[in-house]
Write a protein that holds these residues in place. Structure first.
Motif, PDB file in Angstrom:
ATOM      1  N   GLN A  79     -42.289  41.894  59.561  1.00  0.00           N
ATOM      2  CA  GLN A  79     -42.557  41.948  60.997  1.00  0.00           C
ATOM      3  C   GLN A  79     -43.148  43.306  61.386  1.00  0.00           C
ATOM      4  O   GLN A  79     -44.083  43.377  62.185  1.00  0.00           O
ATOM      5  CB  GLN A  79     -41.270  41.692  61.779  1.00  0.00           C
ATOM      6  CG  GLN A  79     -41.474  41.591  63.262  1.00  0.00           C
ATOM      7  CD  GLN A  79     -40.172  41.282  63.992  1.00  0.00           C
ATOM      8  OE1 GLN A  79     -39.110  41.151  63.392  1.00  0.00           O
ATOM      9  NE2 GLN A  79     -40.254  41.192  65.296  1.00  0.00           N
ATOM     10  N   ILE A  80     -42.640  44.375  60.806  1.00  0.00           N
ATOM     11  CA  ILE A  80     -43.174  45.712  61.090  1.00  0.00           C
ATOM     12  C   ILE A  80     -44.604  45.825  60.580  1.00  0.00           C
ATOM     13  O   ILE A  80     -45.479  46.378  61.262  1.00  0.00           O
ATOM     14  CB  ILE A  80     -42.266  46.802  60.482  1.00  0.00           C
ATOM     15  CG1 ILE A  80     -40.957  46.875  61.252  1.00  0.00           C
ATOM     16  CG2 ILE A  80     -42.959  48.156  60.499  1.00  0.00           C
ATOM     17  CD1 ILE A  80     -39.919  47.770  60.633  1.00  0.00           C
ATOM     18  N   LYS A  81     -44.889  45.286  59.393  1.00  0.00           N
ATOM     19  CA  LYS A  81     -46.254  45.304  58.861  1.00  0.00           C
ATOM     20  C   LYS A  81     -47.208  44.545  59.773  1.00  0.00           C
ATOM     21  O   LYS A  81     -48.331  44.987  60.018  1.00  0.00           O
ATOM     22  CB  LYS A  81     -46.285  44.703  57.457  1.00  0.00           C
ATOM     23  CG  LYS A  81     -45.792  45.629  56.383  1.00  0.00           C
ATOM     24  CD  LYS A  81     -45.929  44.981  55.015  1.00  0.00           C
ATOM     25  CE  LYS A  81     -45.432  45.895  53.931  1.00  0.00           C
ATOM     26  NZ  LYS A  81     -45.547  45.286  52.594  1.00  0.00           N
ATOM     27  N   GLU A  82     -46.766  43.402  60.271  1.00  0.00           N
ATOM     28  CA  GLU A  82     -47.595  42.603  61.175  1.00  0.00           C
ATOM     29  C   GLU A  82     -47.860  43.359  62.474  1.00  0.00           C
ATOM     30  O   GLU A  82     -48.985  43.359  62.984  1.00  0.00           O
ATOM     31  CB  GLU A  82     -46.919  41.264  61.459  1.00  0.00           C
ATOM     32  CG  GLU A  82     -47.745  40.317  62.272  1.00  0.00           C
ATOM     33  CD  GLU A  82     -48.993  39.835  61.566  1.00  0.00           C
ATOM     34  OE1 GLU A  82     -49.989  39.557  62.261  1.00  0.00           O
ATOM     35  OE2 GLU A  82     -48.986  39.751  60.328  1.00  0.00           O
ATOM     36  N   ASP A  83     -46.834  44.018  62.996  1.00  0.00           N
ATOM     37  CA  ASP A  83     -47.002  44.806  64.218  1.00  0.00           C
ATOM     38  C   ASP A  83     -47.972  45.965  64.010  1.00  0.00           C
ATOM     39  O   ASP A  83     -48.791  46.273  64.884  1.00  0.00           O
ATOM     40  CB  ASP A  83     -45.653  45.334  64.712  1.00  0.00           C
ATOM     41  CG  ASP A  83     -44.763  44.238  65.262  1.00  0.00           C
ATOM     42  OD1 ASP A  83     -45.271  43.117  65.510  1.00  0.00           O
ATOM     43  OD2 ASP A  83     -43.555  44.506  65.463  1.00  0.00           O
ATOM     44  N   LEU A  84     -47.890  46.620  62.853  1.00  0.00           N
ATOM     45  CA  LEU A  84     -48.819  47.711  62.552  1.00  0.00           C
ATOM     46  C   LEU A  84     -50.249  47.203  62.419  1.00  0.00           C
ATOM     47  O   LEU A  84     -51.197  47.848  62.865  1.00  0.00           O
ATOM     48  CB  LEU A  84     -48.400  48.438  61.272  1.00  0.00           C
ATOM     49  CG  LEU A  84     -47.185  49.338  61.370  1.00  0.00           C
ATOM     50  CD1 LEU A  84     -46.798  49.867  60.000  1.00  0.00           C
ATOM     51  CD2 LEU A  84     -47.448  50.490  62.321  1.00  0.00           C
ATOM     52  N   LYS A  85     -50.401  46.023  61.826  1.00  0.00           N
ATOM     53  CA  LYS A  85     -51.720  45.417  61.688  1.00  0.00           C
ATOM     54  C   LYS A  85     -52.317  45.095  63.057  1.00  0.00           C
ATOM     55  O   LYS A  85     -53.494  45.365  63.321  1.00  0.00           O
ATOM     56  CB  LYS A  85     -51.585  44.156  60.839  1.00  0.00           C
ATOM     57  CG  LYS A  85     -52.855  43.490  60.462  1.00  0.00           C
ATOM     58  CD  LYS A  85     -52.537  42.325  59.537  1.00  0.00           C
ATOM     59  CE  LYS A  85     -53.645  41.324  59.495  1.00  0.00           C
ATOM     60  NZ  LYS A  85     -53.292  40.157  58.680  1.00  0.00           N
ATOM     61  N   LEU A  86     -51.490  44.527  63.938  1.00  0.00           N
ATOM     62  CA  LEU A  86     -51.957  44.218  65.293  1.00  0.00           C
ATOM     63  C   LEU A  86     -52.282  45.482  66.080  1.00  0.00           C
ATOM     64  O   LEU A  86     -53.264  45.520  66.826  1.00  0.00           O
ATOM     65  CB  LEU A  86     -50.898  43.397  66.035  1.00  0.00           C
ATOM     66  CG  LEU A  86     -50.692  41.968  65.553  1.00  0.00           C
ATOM     67  CD1 LEU A  86     -49.518  41.319  66.278  1.00  0.00           C
ATOM     68  CD2 LEU A  86     -51.956  41.158  65.760  1.00  0.00           C
ATOM     69  N   LEU A  87     -51.474  46.520  65.901  1.00  0.00           N
ATOM     70  CA  LEU A  87     -51.723  47.787  66.586  1.00  0.00           C
ATOM     71  C   LEU A  87     -53.026  48.415  66.121  1.00  0.00           C
ATOM     72  O   LEU A  87     -53.799  48.932  66.932  1.00  0.00           O
ATOM     73  CB  LEU A  87     -50.554  48.743  66.355  1.00  0.00           C
ATOM     74  CG  LEU A  87     -50.610  50.077  67.077  1.00  0.00           C
ATOM     75  CD1 LEU A  87     -50.495  49.862  68.584  1.00  0.00           C
ATOM     76  CD2 LEU A  87     -49.502  50.987  66.591  1.00  0.00           C
ATOM     77  N   LYS A  88     -53.292  48.338  64.818  1.00  0.00           N
ATOM     78  CA  LYS A  88     -54.535  48.888  64.281  1.00  0.00           C
ATOM     79  C   LYS A  88     -55.745  48.124  64.825  1.00  0.00           C
ATOM     80  O   LYS A  88     -56.751  48.727  65.202  1.00  0.00           O
ATOM     81  CB  LYS A  88     -54.505  48.815  62.757  1.00  0.00           C
ATOM     82  CG  LYS A  88     -55.691  49.442  62.100  1.00  0.00           C
ATOM     83  CD  LYS A  88     -55.565  49.383  60.592  1.00  0.00           C
ATOM     84  CE  LYS A  88     -56.790  49.969  59.931  1.00  0.00           C
ATOM     85  NZ  LYS A  88     -56.698  49.864  58.462  1.00  0.00           N
ATOM     86  N   ALA A  89     -55.638  46.799  64.899  1.00  0.00           N
ATOM     87  CA  ALA A  89     -56.736  45.993  65.437  1.00  0.00           C
ATOM     88  C   ALA A  89     -56.959  46.282  66.919  1.00  0.00           C
ATOM     89  O   ALA A  89     -58.093  46.384  67.378  1.00  0.00           O
ATOM     90  CB  ALA A  89     -56.446  44.517  65.231  1.00  0.00           C
ATOM     91  N   GLN A  90     -55.869  46.447  67.652  1.00  0.00           N
ATOM     92  CA  GLN A  90     -55.981  46.759  69.075  1.00  0.00           C
ATOM     93  C   GLN A  90     -56.615  48.127  69.280  1.00  0.00           C
ATOM     94  O   GLN A  90     -57.462  48.308  70.158  1.00  0.00           O
ATOM     95  CB  GLN A  90     -54.605  46.719  69.718  1.00  0.00           C
ATOM     96  CG  GLN A  90     -54.626  46.966  71.210  1.00  0.00           C
ATOM     97  CD  GLN A  90     -53.221  46.970  71.801  1.00  0.00           C
ATOM     98  OE1 GLN A  90     -52.236  46.991  71.076  1.00  0.00           O
ATOM     99  NE2 GLN A  90     -53.152  46.957  73.118  1.00  0.00           N
ATOM    100  N   LYS A  91     -56.238  49.078  68.465  1.00  0.00           N
ATOM    101  CA  LYS A  91     -56.811  50.422  68.566  1.00  0.00           C
ATOM    102  C   LYS A  91     -58.310  50.385  68.263  1.00  0.00           C
ATOM    103  O   LYS A  91     -59.106  51.026  68.954  1.00  0.00           O
ATOM    104  CB  LYS A  91     -56.095  51.356  67.590  1.00  0.00           C
ATOM    105  CG  LYS A  91     -56.526  52.782  67.666  1.00  0.00           C
ATOM    106  CD  LYS A  91     -55.713  53.638  66.700  1.00  0.00           C
ATOM    107  CE  LYS A  91     -56.178  55.058  66.716  1.00  0.00           C
ATOM    108  NZ  LYS A  91     -55.446  55.891  65.739  1.00  0.00           N
TER     109      LYS A  91
END
Length: 116
Positions: A79-91
């Motif tokens: 779940q943390i990896k998925e959140d980091l992936k989404l945060l990177k895409a949003q950035k």
């Protein structure tokens, strides 16, 4: 308190914390608590005598708890990896929105006159 009982208590505390799930806010505090409990559990395991009668009796319970802890930790890690992936895409999208021409290779506009 024996080391086995201390380990069982630490496992129970860790399981109850992991069962609550990953919070949206204050993740650093939550991860710090998990890290502290895992370190405490590691020191208890290091001092544990695996050949004692008490340890052999609690072996199945300890293995079940360990299996459950590992699966819950793996789920939260995913779940943390998925959140980091989404945060990177949003950035990346925010940067692209702020400067849409950043990715283009702009080499036009240069004119070289070859006439003499």
């Amino acid at each position: 308190m024996s080391a086995v009982n201390e380990l069982l208590g630490c496992n129970k505390e860790l399981l109850s914390l992991l069962m609550k799930g990953l919070p949206i806010e204050d993740r650093e505090v939550y991860i710090g608590q998990i890290d502290h409990l895992l370190e405490k559990r590691g020191t208890i395991l290091y001092s544990l005598d695996f050949k004692s009668q008490e340890t052999l009796q609690a072996k199945n319970l300890l293995l079940d708890q360990d299996r459950e802890i590992r699966t819950l930790l793996a789920k939260q890690q995913a779940q943390i990896k998925e959140d980091l992936k989404l945060l990177k895409a949003q950035k990346q999208k925010n940067q692209q929105y702020a400067n849409p021409y950043q990715t283009l290779n702009m080499q036009d506009g240069a004119f070289y006159d070859k006439r003499k």
